[in-house]
Scaffold this motif. Structure first.
Motif, PDB file in Angstrom:
ATOM      1  N   THR A   1       2.885   1.380  -3.399  1.00 28.19           N
ATOM      2  CA  THR A   1       2.099   1.720  -4.747  1.00 28.19           C
ATOM      3  C   THR A   1       1.235   3.348  -4.576  1.00 28.19           C
ATOM      4  O   THR A   1       0.656   3.765  -5.527  1.00 28.19           O
ATOM      5  CB  THR A   1       1.162   0.790  -5.163  1.00 28.19           C
ATOM      6  OG1 THR A   1      -0.022   0.311  -4.109  1.00 28.19           O
ATOM      7  CG2 THR A   1       2.225  -0.422  -5.389  1.00 28.19           C
TER       8      THR A   1
ATOM      9  N   SER B   1      -3.493  -7.892  -7.091  1.00 24.36           N
ATOM     10  CA  SER B   1      -4.530  -6.703  -6.736  1.00 24.36           C
ATOM     11  C   SER B   1      -3.870  -5.464  -7.372  1.00 24.36           C
ATOM     12  O   SER B   1      -4.518  -4.501  -7.504  1.00 24.36           O
ATOM     13  CB  SER B   1      -4.798  -6.602  -5.439  1.00 24.36           C
ATOM     14  OG  SER B   1      -3.876  -6.186  -4.558  1.00 24.36           O
ATOM     15  N   TYR B   2      -2.378  -5.447  -7.297  1.00 25.14           N
ATOM     16  CA  TYR B   2      -1.679  -4.292  -7.880  1.00 25.14           C
ATOM     17  C   TYR B   2      -1.271  -4.509  -9.447  1.00 25.14           C
ATOM     18  O   TYR B   2      -0.083  -3.915  -9.960  1.00 25.14           O
ATOM     19  CB  TYR B   2      -0.597  -4.199  -7.124  1.00 25.14           C
ATOM     20  CG  TYR B   2      -0.945  -3.327  -5.511  1.00 25.14           C
ATOM     21  CD1 TYR B   2      -1.496  -2.176  -5.613  1.00 25.14           C
ATOM     22  CD2 TYR B   2      -1.053  -4.169  -4.542  1.00 25.14           C
ATOM     23  CE1 TYR B   2      -1.793  -1.618  -4.481  1.00 25.14           C
ATOM     24  CE2 TYR B   2      -1.516  -3.727  -3.312  1.00 25.14           C
ATOM     25  CZ  TYR B   2      -1.857  -2.629  -3.184  1.00 25.14           C
ATOM     26  OH  TYR B   2      -2.229  -2.027  -2.047  1.00 25.14           O
ATOM     27  N   ARG B   3      -1.870  -5.542  -9.969  1.00 21.83           N
ATOM     28  CA  ARG B   3      -1.127  -6.063 -11.302  1.00 21.83           C
ATOM     29  C   ARG B   3      -0.020  -6.485 -11.361  1.00 21.83           C
ATOM     30  O   ARG B   3       0.924  -6.267 -12.313  1.00 21.83           O
ATOM     31  CB  ARG B   3      -1.710  -4.940 -12.394  1.00 21.83           C
ATOM     32  CG  ARG B   3      -3.207  -4.593 -12.494  1.00 21.83           C
ATOM     33  CD  ARG B   3      -3.433  -3.929 -13.710  1.00 21.83           C
ATOM     34  NE  ARG B   3      -3.097  -4.561 -14.859  1.00 21.83           N
ATOM     35  CZ  ARG B   3      -2.907  -3.887 -16.241  1.00 21.83           C
ATOM     36  NH1 ARG B   3      -3.041  -2.648 -16.383  1.00 21.83           N
ATOM     37  NH2 ARG B   3      -2.650  -4.761 -17.320  1.00 21.83           N
TER      38      ARG B   3
ATOM     39  N   GLU C   1      -2.618   2.496  -5.779  1.00 27.56           N
ATOM     40  CA  GLU C   1      -3.017   2.518  -7.308  1.00 27.56           C
ATOM     41  C   GLU C   1      -2.823   0.897  -7.620  1.00 27.56           C
ATOM     42  O   GLU C   1      -2.174   0.304  -7.685  1.00 27.56           O
ATOM     43  CB  GLU C   1      -1.981   3.160  -8.295  1.00 27.56           C
ATOM     44  CG  GLU C   1      -1.537   4.557  -7.827  1.00 27.56           C
ATOM     45  CD  GLU C   1      -0.764   5.389  -8.764  1.00 27.56           C
ATOM     46  OE1 GLU C   1      -0.677   4.642 -10.109  1.00 27.56           O
ATOM     47  OE2 GLU C   1      -0.246   6.406  -8.542  1.00 27.56           O
ATOM     48  N   ALA C   2      -4.251   0.630  -8.298  1.00 27.79           N
ATOM     49  CA  ALA C   2      -4.584  -0.903  -8.408  1.00 27.79           C
ATOM     50  C   ALA C   2      -3.886  -1.441  -9.622  1.00 27.79           C
ATOM     51  O   ALA C   2      -3.489  -2.432  -9.912  1.00 27.79           O
ATOM     52  CB  ALA C   2      -5.800  -0.873  -8.597  1.00 27.79           C
ATOM     53  N   ASP C   3      -3.494  -0.388 -10.765  1.00 25.83           N
ATOM     54  CA  ASP C   3      -2.624  -0.696 -11.827  1.00 25.83           C
ATOM     55  C   ASP C   3      -1.330  -0.526 -11.798  1.00 25.83           C
ATOM     56  O   ASP C   3      -0.735  -0.185 -12.635  1.00 25.83           O
ATOM     57  CB  ASP C   3      -3.565  -0.167 -13.093  1.00 25.83           C
ATOM     58  CG  ASP C   3      -3.369   1.440 -13.171  1.00 25.83           C
ATOM     59  OD1 ASP C   3      -3.147   1.948 -12.151  1.00 25.83           O
ATOM     60  OD2 ASP C   3      -3.783   2.038 -14.166  1.00 25.83           O
TER      61      ASP C   3
ATOM     62  N   GLN D   1       0.919  -1.284   0.102  1.00 27.55           N
ATOM     63  CA  GLN D   1       0.107  -0.013  -0.033  1.00 27.55           C
ATOM     64  C   GLN D   1       0.899   1.286   0.161  1.00 27.55           C
ATOM     65  O   GLN D   1       0.573   2.106  -0.625  1.00 27.55           O
ATOM     66  CB  GLN D   1      -1.084   0.152   1.159  1.00 27.55           C
ATOM     67  CG  GLN D   1      -1.886   1.252   1.164  1.00 27.55           C
ATOM     68  CD  GLN D   1      -2.978   1.177   0.560  1.00 27.55           C
ATOM     69  OE1 GLN D   1      -3.308   0.261  -0.023  1.00 27.55           O
ATOM     70  NE2 GLN D   1      -3.781   2.370   0.236  1.00 27.55           N
TER      71      GLN D   1
END
Length: 249
Positions: free
Chosen positions: A40, A77-79, A43-45, A37
């Motif tokens: 990143t 979940s974060y690609r 950011e999910a992508d 968390q």
């Protein structure tokens, strides 16, 4: 409109794929979630589908307690797309494979081999032409099991034990196997068309030089099966020939 011939509809070449290293220092899911968390910004992508090799060598004694289901879900979940695990303890391997991951093993330099190679190079006059080789040699002394993957970066790879079915060995230089080759061997991984593969018993599922490959199903020469064999690239064709191993005069 005529259809494309089936054998021309798809072309597959062997290539090494860039991947990021996800180096774990903890095994606690809550701590790993908090770290991702923070890294990143939520950011999910963030990683845009990047492949990842999970390195568990820094986790220590707790690495056997890794919750792989939770960890893979977190990364995805974060690609971030995990494909393999590095520095896994033997008792972890079955669980890792069960989660659809490969075992990534990077061969380490063998100091004596490097010294011997340097001494031999110094003794050869510069005008003598020889098969191009890389500066270093990596040595693996144990059998390579199904699901294991070994990559010798910027070096030749020497294996003194069997490469079993389902295993994969890769080298930027040439590959020397002083035992049966039953799995996959990929030499010249970064485009070195002069690289070669040598094995004392040719039983491979697949061989590749600089991305050009041949499989057992494609048909290796019958005379080479189970025999000492050299594999090289001639033009855009894999050349498989028997080696002579009797050096008596």
């Amino acid at each position: 409109m005529p259809k494309t011939a089936p054998f021309k509809s798809i072309e597959i070449k062997i290539a090494t794929v860039p991947a990021v290293s996800a180096i774990l220092h903890e095994s606690d899911p809550a701590l790993l979630h908090a770290a991702m968390q923070a890294m990143t910004g939520g950011e999910a992508d963030y990683f845009d589908g990047d492949f990842a090799v999970i390195d568990v060598g820094q986790v220590g004694a707790d690495r056997g307690n890794i919750d792989w289901t939770a960890l893979l879900s977190l990364f995805r979940s974060y690609r971030l797309n995990p494909v393999a695990v590095r520095n896994a303890a033997p008792e972890m391997e079955a669980d890792i494979l069960a989660h659809g991951l490969s075992l990534d093993i990077v061969a380490k330099p063998h100091r004596k081999a490097i010294q011997d190679q340097e001494a031999a190079s110094a003794a050869v006059p510069p005008v003598v032409a020889a098969q191009p080789v890389t500066r270093n040699s990596m040595i693996i002394d144990t059998p390579i099991r199904a699901g294991q993957r070994i990559y010798a970066r910027d070096s030749d790879l020497i294996v003194t034990a069997a490469v079993n079915s389902g295993a994969e060995i890769i080298a930027d230089g040439s590959i020397h196997i002083y035992a049966p080759l039953r799995g996959r061997a990929l030499a010249g991984a970064r485009g070195n068309a002069e690289a070669r593969i040598f094995t004392l018993s040719m039983e491979a599922e697949l061989v590749s030089i600089a991305g050009i490959y041949n499989t057992f199903e494609d048909g290796f020469p019958a005379a080479s099966i189970g025999k000492p064999t050299q594999i090289s690239l001639v033009g855009n064709r894999i050349d498989v020939v028997l080696m002579h191993t009797d050096f008596r005069s």
